[in-house]
Every structure is written in C-alpha cells, then in structure tokens.
Design an enzyme around this catalytic site. Sequence first.
Site, mmCIF file in Angstrom:
data_model
loop_
_atom_site.group_PDB
_atom_site.id
_atom_site.type_symbol
_atom_site.label_atom_id
_atom_site.label_comp_id
_atom_site.label_asym_id
_atom_site.label_seq_id
_atom_site.Cartn_x
_atom_site.Cartn_y
_atom_site.Cartn_z
ATOM 1 C CG ASN A 142 -1.924 1.088 1.240
ATOM 2 O OD1 ASN A 142 -2.833 1.054 0.417
ATOM 3 N ND2 ASN A 142 -1.788 2.064 2.113
ATOM 4 C CD GLU A 143 -1.252 5.727 0.141
ATOM 5 O OE1 GLU A 143 -0.811 5.934 1.278
ATOM 6 O OE2 GLU A 143 -2.231 6.310 -0.327
ATOM 7 C CD GLU A 296 -6.402 4.259 -0.183
ATOM 8 O OE1 GLU A 296 -6.291 5.350 0.415
ATOM 9 O OE2 GLU A 296 -5.680 3.281 0.053
ATOM 10 C CD GLU A 344 -6.269 5.751 8.128
ATOM 11 O OE1 GLU A 344 -6.881 6.648 7.534
ATOM 12 O OE2 GLU A 344 -5.468 4.984 7.577
ATOM 13 C CG HIS A 347 -9.903 8.499 6.343
ATOM 14 N ND1 HIS A 347 -9.193 9.477 5.696
ATOM 15 C CD2 HIS A 347 -10.487 7.743 5.407
ATOM 16 C CE1 HIS A 347 -9.337 9.300 4.385
ATOM 17 N NE2 HIS A 347 -10.118 8.251 4.190
HETATM 18 C C1 GAL Z 1 -4.340 6.497 2.190
HETATM 19 C C2 GAL Z 1 -3.937 5.118 2.645
HETATM 20 C C3 GAL Z 1 -5.056 4.418 3.368
HETATM 21 C C4 GAL Z 1 -5.691 5.313 4.373
HETATM 22 C C5 GAL Z 1 -6.119 6.571 3.682
HETATM 23 C C6 GAL Z 1 -6.890 7.493 4.540
HETATM 24 O O1 GAL Z 1 -3.275 7.279 1.825
HETATM 25 O O2 GAL Z 1 -3.562 4.308 1.567
HETATM 26 O O3 GAL Z 1 -4.536 3.268 3.971
HETATM 27 O O4 GAL Z 1 -4.797 5.546 5.409
HETATM 28 O O5 GAL Z 1 -4.991 7.213 3.172
HETATM 29 O O6 GAL Z 1 -6.158 8.182 5.474
#
Ligand code: GAL
Length: 643
Positions: A142-143, A296, A344, A347
Amino acid sequence: MLFFGGDYNPEQWNEAVWKEDDALMRRAHVNLATVGVFSWALLEPEEGRYDFAWLDAHLDRLYANGVAVDLATPTASPPPWFTLAHPDALPVGPDGTRLVHGSRDTYCLAAPAYRTAARNIATALAERYGAHPGVAMWHVHNEYTTLCWCDHTAAAFREWLQQRHGSLEVLNEAWGTEFWSQRYGAWEQVLPPRATQWHKNPGQHLDFRRFWSDTVLAAYREQRDAIRAHSDRPVTTNMMLPAYQNVDLWALGREVDLVAIDHYPDAPGLDAAADTAFAADRARSFAGGRPWLLMEQGTNTVYSGGRILGKEPGEILRHTLGHIARGSEGALFFQWRQSRAGSETWHSAMVPHAGADSRIFREIQQAGEIVARLGEVAGSTVTAKVAVLHDADAWWAMEVDGLPSKDLDYHDALRRAHRALWDAGITADFAHPEHDLSRYRFVVAPSLFLLSDAGAENLRDYVAGGGRLLVQYCSGVVNDRLHARLGGYPALPLREALGIRIEEHRPLRRDEVIVLSDGTRATVWSESLRADGEALLTYTHGMLAGKPALTRHRFGAGESWYLSTRLDDSGYAALITQIVGSGTPGLESVTRHAQDGTRWQFFLNHDVDPVSLPEPGLDLLTGAHVSELPAGGCAVLRKRRTP
Ligand code: GAL
C-alpha cells in the site's frame, strides 16, 4: 462494467455488522472491495504460521454477494512480532533514529529479512487465493512511501552506485567531490545522505532518490512475480498522489498491470475539483493509454493543514465523475465502514459512524447507482492535445541543498501549469521530457531545473517540427548529473529553440513583488537574459529594467515562449489562454472515446450559476434530455459516430 467500492477491513467488526455490510453494499451497488491491506498480524500471527480461515470466510461471503475482491498483500504494515524478530529490518531516519511498530509503514525495503517476509506472505496468499473466483485483481502493498538510511540501505546503495557509475572515479566526478574534500577513496566510505553538518552533496542526494525508486520497483516486482506464479489476475499497487515522490511514477506505471492511484485533495471546493483533474490526468499519463483506476478517495475528507475538512453535498459524485471522465475504470473509497477505534477513527468512510441513515451514505448510494449506469464507458480512453512535462529527476533535483532560492518548488510549478490549463477548460496529459511529443499542439515545461541532454534535444526537435512550447524559469539549468550548464542557461539545444541565453539568475526576496511592463505582477524569481525573438513582457526594476521577462520565438516550423519569472495567477492564466484558448468558464468538459467511434462527453458544472451545454442531449445519468446544468450539476452525453 465500472468498479465501485472501497477498502474493506471487516476484521474490525463482527458478524451482525458483516450481515449489514452485505445488505448495504448491495444498496450502494458496490462491486469491488479491497481486502487485506492491513491484515498481516491476523494472517500470520507468528512468523511462518498462517491463519487464512477468517479471510476464506470473507472472500466467500463477498463473492456470494456479488462483490469481487482486490486482494492486498499486507506488507505495508508488519506486525509487532516482526520488530522483535528482525530489529535490523526497521527503518532508520537520516539522523540515525530507528523507528518501531505502533503505527504502520515501519520497515526497510532494503533489509533482506523484510523482503523475505514480504515475499513469503505474498506467496502464501497467492497460493491460497490465486484461483479464487472472487479475486478480480491483486493489490501489492500500500503506497510505497517509507525511506530508510540504515546500514542495509547503505550496502544496497553502494551496489547500485557501482552498477550505475562503474568506478569510484566516475562517481567522484559525477558528485563533484573534488570540492569540500569529499573525495571517496573506497566504496565503504560512501553512505546514504544521512544527517550532516551543512549542505549535503547534491549528486549523492539525487542518486539516493534514484536508488530508492529502483528499490521500490524491485520490491514491488518481487511480490508481483510471486503472485503471477499462481494467478492470472491483474496486479497493481496504489500510487500515492500528489506530493510524495519516492518512486519514479513513470517507471512504476510500466511495472503494474493497471495504474491505481489514491487521491486526497488538500484544499476544499474548486481547488479540490482541480486537484481531482490533476491526479486523474497524471494517472492516465502514467498508464500510457492503458486502463487506470481510482483506488482510494475520501467520502468526506479533505486533509488541509492539520484539519480534516468535509466535502460539500454533491462533491462525492462530482469527484467520482471527475476521475471517471478522465479515464478511471471506476471509483473506490477508503474505507467502506468508518473505524470506531484505532488510528483512522476520524477518516471518513462510505458508511459513516452515523450509519446508513446519513447524508454520506445516501450520496454514496446515488454515486453507486450512477457509476453502475455508466458501465458502457469502461475501456474507453481520453486523448489530450496539450501536455505538461513531468520528470522525477527534475523533481528530486529541486530538493537539493544550496539552491539559489528556497521558493523554487517543482510540485507547485507542475500543479500550477495544470491548474491554469484546467481553469481554461483544456484537458492535459503529462509527458516525460524525453517522450515523443509530436501529438501535442502545445507543451508546457514547468521549472525543469534538471534536463538531460536527450530531453533538451527532444524539446528542440519538438519545436523544430512544428510544436508550440512554453518553458518556465529555472529550466534546463543542470544536466542529469546536476552539473551546471556552462556558457549560459538553459542547455544549448533548448537555447536554440527558445532563442534566448540566460546569463544570471536573480531570485527575488521573500514576499518581494515585481511589476512587469504591462502591469502584471510576479514573485519568486527573475533572470537576466538576452532574446533573439520578441520580448512580450519586460522587467521594470533594478538592473533588469527594460530586459525581457517573457519572450516568443519562431524556430523551425514551431514557436516557443520563455517565461523567466513567476507570474501572478491572473497573469499566468492570461498567458495560457492567449496561447491555447479556453472553453466555457466553470464548466469542466472531458470526452472519453471508444474504438468504434462512440464518444461520451462528461460535463461538470463547478460554477455557482447554471450553465448551458454546448449542445443539448440525452443525459445517461438521469435518462432525461438536458441543455443546461444547474450549479454543481453533472451530465454525461453519448455521441455515436454517424455513418
Ligand atoms: C491512504 C492510505 C489508506 C488510508 C487513507 C486514509 O493514503 O492508503 O490506507 O490511510 O490514506 O487516510
């Protein structure tokens, strides 16, 4: 079919919630869920002991519910046992601080123990699920964002440098180590650019960035190939946009089967809409004509300077369509259900803390229905006639210590050029300075401080062949070893195409604003230059008074502009529209084309007033005839090729 869905982390919930998830996913037309991104601790509770039973159950349940899976390898977040078993595989900062678990992304990509552990879990997942009918694609890691300066990194960096430079002598020459007594006498003396007393060596910085990018690619390839041995589904990893640049995204684009990006705007409103286009146009360009996917986005998240701002009603749909218009094969979110605990919690998600009886879920449902209706656009492409030049080397080159101004910012220059085009209603690609540019009628080179010899020749040939090129201040100043161009900037082939020779950089003071001959204001930078062509604007201050600030030059069959300072927003917008023209203000309009000649015109009205469409038509979003869009409204019109 287009994809709609998001990251699904069911391990945070229980059976009753899973049941509700199934029902709500059906209501929202979810057809793809990214599963397992953060599941390492559950999948491998102890080193080498796997537990797949819980994941089997979720994959089967999702499959039975009509939701395909984008199955992730969990390697972005090693579990606590990993720290204790392999302390040497944790990342070390430039100052020597070694990080520990308790967050995520805590690993060193150059550490053999990490690479082995990552390969093992990827292999185990691929063996078990490679033939699962519900797995539609694979999501490696992931990233990839973590950098490291540890001893494993140092050893790998030396090996990379030996490959690149061949001998220490060549490295010493490339890095200019004769100065400041930095000359290396043995490979063991060469280190990653760790904390130093003052300016780090620029060549060392740039090579380290290149090395790390190659390390990311190698780590990705290892997992990808382990998966390919057991599965014929596409494999990808999600690129983090916009500002992380830890990997050369052109190179990563070539390694993945499908380019996937994450997109979180950093400012609300119109800026977020423009940033959506900026991200989407880069994704399409890195994909090089192949499909790409928005992996995402946030339902109600705009990360803005330490605050998580919300989105306005209607923005979930507009951002979703903004990506799809520019070629995305769907739209996914992070995450399906908002966490009630953990890192998170705040989020946003498709199902917020408030539950399904909420504005957000209703907007998700509406977006899901609309994306389902747009299935016919899948596989169609977007072509642009304008390009902005994007180069990782140029980006990294502008990060080095000791540049003439701390206000030089490659990302800002890139984004600003794209924004000016977006404001003018022009769809732009991104291109590398060494790509074939002949299909573009206009190319912008933002501050390409570093420009290779091949890049400079390519830009000259583009203009000679009839192209129209705008080059901006501080471009072509160093070669690909960060050595200054001698005899006047920029690199000679570009000087010919632009008809200029820059003798001196004259950075401006902090907050200094200068006024050009037509009253346009400018900041950050100025240059003392001679021009063979026309001076469209001149400086009016100090020793530069009367000298060219903006030039135009005819060269071969083409035309070029050179802008030697940073114009204010209105001056810059005026320059861009003067060169390329403009569409309807506030109305974003992008066309996707299918091979059979069918076109889909996407319209997004970002204005506060209704706007008329250039031509009325049947809107696929509503099934109704439209000729005008209300404020914030969207429409997609299909045009078939007339025989
Ligand atoms: C992205 C990441 C996710 C989640 C999202 C929201 O950059 O890939 O895992 O953390 O941000 O914060």
